[in-house]
Every structure is written in C-alpha cells, then in structure tokens.
Design a protein around this motif. Structure first.
Motif, short mmCIF file in Angstrom:
data_model
loop_
_atom_site.label_atom_id
_atom_site.label_comp_id
_atom_site.label_asym_id
_atom_site.label_seq_id
_atom_site.Cartn_x
_atom_site.Cartn_y
_atom_site.Cartn_z
N LEU A 151 46.12 135.88 -24.67
CA LEU A 151 47.02 135.90 -25.82
C LEU A 151 46.24 135.97 -27.13
N LEU A 152 45.14 135.24 -27.21
CA LEU A 152 44.33 135.28 -28.43
C LEU A 152 43.73 136.67 -28.66
N MET A 153 43.37 137.34 -27.57
CA MET A 153 42.83 138.69 -27.71
C MET A 153 43.90 139.70 -28.11
N LEU A 165 46.37 126.83 -33.22
CA LEU A 165 46.90 125.82 -32.31
C LEU A 165 46.77 126.26 -30.86
N LEU A 166 46.95 127.55 -30.61
CA LEU A 166 46.77 128.06 -29.25
C LEU A 166 45.35 127.83 -28.78
N ALA A 180 56.21 125.33 -33.88
CA ALA A 180 55.83 126.30 -34.91
C ALA A 180 56.35 127.69 -34.57
N LEU A 181 56.26 128.09 -33.30
CA LEU A 181 56.75 129.41 -32.90
C LEU A 181 58.27 129.51 -33.07
N PHE A 235 57.10 135.64 -28.05
CA PHE A 235 57.90 135.30 -26.89
C PHE A 235 57.02 135.17 -25.65
N GLY A 236 55.98 135.98 -25.56
CA GLY A 236 55.02 135.82 -24.48
C GLY A 236 54.29 134.50 -24.56
N ALA A 237 53.94 134.09 -25.80
CA ALA A 237 53.27 132.80 -25.98
C ALA A 237 54.19 131.66 -25.57
#
Length: 371
Positions: free
Chosen positions: A157-159, A227-228, A304-305, A349-351
C-alpha cells in the motif's frame, strides 16, 4: 525468502495486471478477423518500428521478470525461479498479443513478443544476480530489523500511494473522491430502465470545501501513509524516517504531477494556504504520535481514512479539476491509460479493507503484528 512474507508476490500480481491493462486498453471494439489469434507468430516482422517501441517493450517486462523471480526464490536450485519467471513473462505476453488480435486499436506483433520475453528474462537474471551477491539477504535482515513479521500488505500500500498521487487529486493528498462520479456512472448505466427511479437521491447538492475543511483533508491525507507505516514499524527512529520519507515523496510526486499536467512553471501551484496549514498539521501529528502503539495507530488510521473520505466526498469536483481530467483523458501526459486515477480512487478503500482484515485475524500472528 518466503513467498507468504515477501511483498514481491503481490507486487508481481499488481504489475502483471498493469501490463494487461495497458496492453488491452481501451477494451472496446472487440471483433473477429477470421484468423486464429496466434497467426502473428509466423507473420513477417513489422516494417515500421521506433527505438521507443523497442525500449518500451523491453523495459516494460523487466520488472515483471524481476518481481516473479523474487517471489519464487524459495528453494534450491534458485535458478529455477528465474526460469519460471521468464516463462511466466513470456506466456503473459503471448496471451496478451493474441488478445490484441481482436482489438482494432492494437496490432499483435511477433517482434513485441520477442522483446517482451527478452525483457522478462533480463529482469529475472538481474534478480538472480542480486540474490547471488547477497543483496536480497541483506534486505531480508533489514526488513526483519525494521518491520513486524507480516508487513507486506502495508508495504504494498505504501508503494502504491505515490502512484495514486500521479493523477492530480482535487485536493492535495485527497485520494478517494468517488461519490459524485459514482452517482453519474450509475445514472448512465440505469438510464431508461425500471431502476432509474430507485436510485438514492441526496437531500442537498454537494458544497465546495471551505478552507478549514480543505486543510483537514490535506492533513489527514498526508498523515495516512505515516500512520500506515507506524502500524508495521515499532521503533521510534525508523518510524520518523519512514514518515519523513512518505511526506517528502508525497510532496515531490504532487509537484511532478502538477508540473507535467499544467507546465513546469506550475509545479508548485497546488500549494495554497490551506495546503500549507494541512501539511504543518500533519508534521505536528506525526511527531506527537511517534510513540503511539501500533494497535492504537490502526484504530486512529481507520478513523482518519473514514473522516477524510466523508469530508472529501461531501464536496463536488471543481470545474478547474474537471478541465484537468479532460486534458489527461486526451493523453497529454503518460498516466498508464488512466490506471493512476483508478489507484487514487481505490487506494483508501483498499487500505480500509487491509486494516479490517488484519484486525479480524486472531491468534499469535495477529497479536505479534499489532503489539
């Protein structure tokens, strides 16, 4: 390197999907030419080609071979991973070239197949060479020292987060604004059907964001990747470095997107007073939360999301942003045929789905991940 712990496996799947998307776009006009789809294999070599075509086909498949090799480096002899990765890349190119025979805007080519296969093999050999040199082992030791045991979902996800920023969002770092477009698409799909009158209607029109609400969206959007990272990194200084890297990459990618969309002189035009306040707030929150336990970071990240999506989707797309969409859709900038826009829409939404799946797990592995 174990596949269930490596980020290379999901990244290889995502990159394979990217290649399929780019090879078959725009997915319209399918027709049967009356020939077998593999007839291009024994056709004469194309008479017209450019260096860009050769380089694009060769370089485009190198990451695929590289990632598949890393994903399959699980046993001995390790050269088998490179062989299987090369075959997987060549097979995907073969299938996609066959499918291109049914698309009017695509031309199946045996030269493209050969270059794609060569690119996949080159990437596989590069991964094998790095493994022989010990680079992969050092990466595994680094990852074990910095990240929790099961961190590949967060790393993927970060990438992907900077990829979503390549398509200029309506608000800086504001990924996931889909409500207005979703309503429009549903209305088009259900037009002249009995379901048209059953569409849920909003009580009031969407209102533009006030400067304060925009600053909140910017702050939350910049805080989310930090945060992730905190959910899979436990020590303070690695957390600080990860957060600083995420914020720096986000700012630079946003500037790159603006510069390529509107011209180099406007690379920093997206930075307004609300954006400045939002970024400063995000930096302050990153410092304050740097000691927060990973389990608490998960809950705060979900909050937060949800808040950012709610605020962002309560606002309409601006006419200025709509003009940007039109310029991008005409192809002014190479953006993977709209794939970056899809990543920007779906990333939050994926996160949320990833965080929900991790919180739903029980047992020792889950306890180890969020402690």
């Amino acid at each position: 390197m174990q596949r269930d712990q490596s980020a290379a496996y999901p990244l290889a799947l995502l990159y394979a999907a990217l290649i399929a998307y780019a090879s078959l776009f725009p997915f319209t006009g399918w027709r049967d030419q009356g020939i077998v789809p593999w007839a291009y294999l024994w056709a004469p070599l194309p008479q017209y080609w450019t260096r860009f075509d050769v380089g694009g086909n060769l370089l485009g498949y190198m990451p695929l071979g590289f990632l598949w090799t890393l994903a399959w480096l699980t046993g001995r002899p390790r050269w088998r991973a490179a062989v299987w990765a090369s075959l997987a890349a060549a097979l995907q190119s073969l299938v996609l070239e066959c499918l291109q025979s049914y698309l009017p805007l695509r031309v199946a080519s045996n030269l493209d197949l050969a270059l794609n296969a060569a690119g996949g093999a080159t990437g596989a050999l590069a991964a094998l060479a790095l493994d022989r040199l010990g680079v992969m082992a050092r990466w595994q030791r680094f990852r074990a020292a910095w990240f929790v045991r099961e961190s590949r979902g967060a790393l993927v996800l970060l990438m992907l987060w900077p990829v979503g920023l390549l398509f200029p969002p309506p608000v800086a770092f504001g990924l996931g604004q889909v409500l207005e477009r979703l309503e429009r698409v549903l209305a088009e799909w259900l037009q002249d059907t009995p379901w048209t009158g059953r569409l849920p209607l909003r009580d009031m029109d969407l209102q533009p964001l006030l400067p304060g609400a925009e600053a909140v969206c910017v702050a939350l959007g910049a805080l989310v990747p930090c945060l992730l990272a905190y959910t899979v990194v436990q020590r303070r200084w690695p957390r600080a470095l990860m957060a600083a890297s995420a914020l720096l990459v986000g700012v630079l990618v946003s500037a790159l997107s603006a510069g390529l969309s509107y011209g180099p002189l406007y690379a920093w035009s997206w930075i307004s007073r609300p954006v400045e306040w939002g970024l400063l707030s995000a930096v302050g929150a990153v410092l304050v939360l740097i000691r927060l336990p990973a389990r608490a970071c998960v809950g705060l990240l979900i909050l937060a999301l949800v808040v950012q999506l709610a605020v962002l989707n309560a606002a309409p797309q601006s006419p200025y942003f709509a003009a940007t969409l039109q310029s991008w859709e005409r192809g002014r900038f190479i953006h993977f045929n709209g794939l970056a826009q899809w990543v920007g829409w779906l990333w939050p939404f994926g996160a949320l789905a990833y965080l929900a799946s991790r919180m739903g797990r029980t047992g020792y592995g889950a306890r180890r991940q969020w402690t």
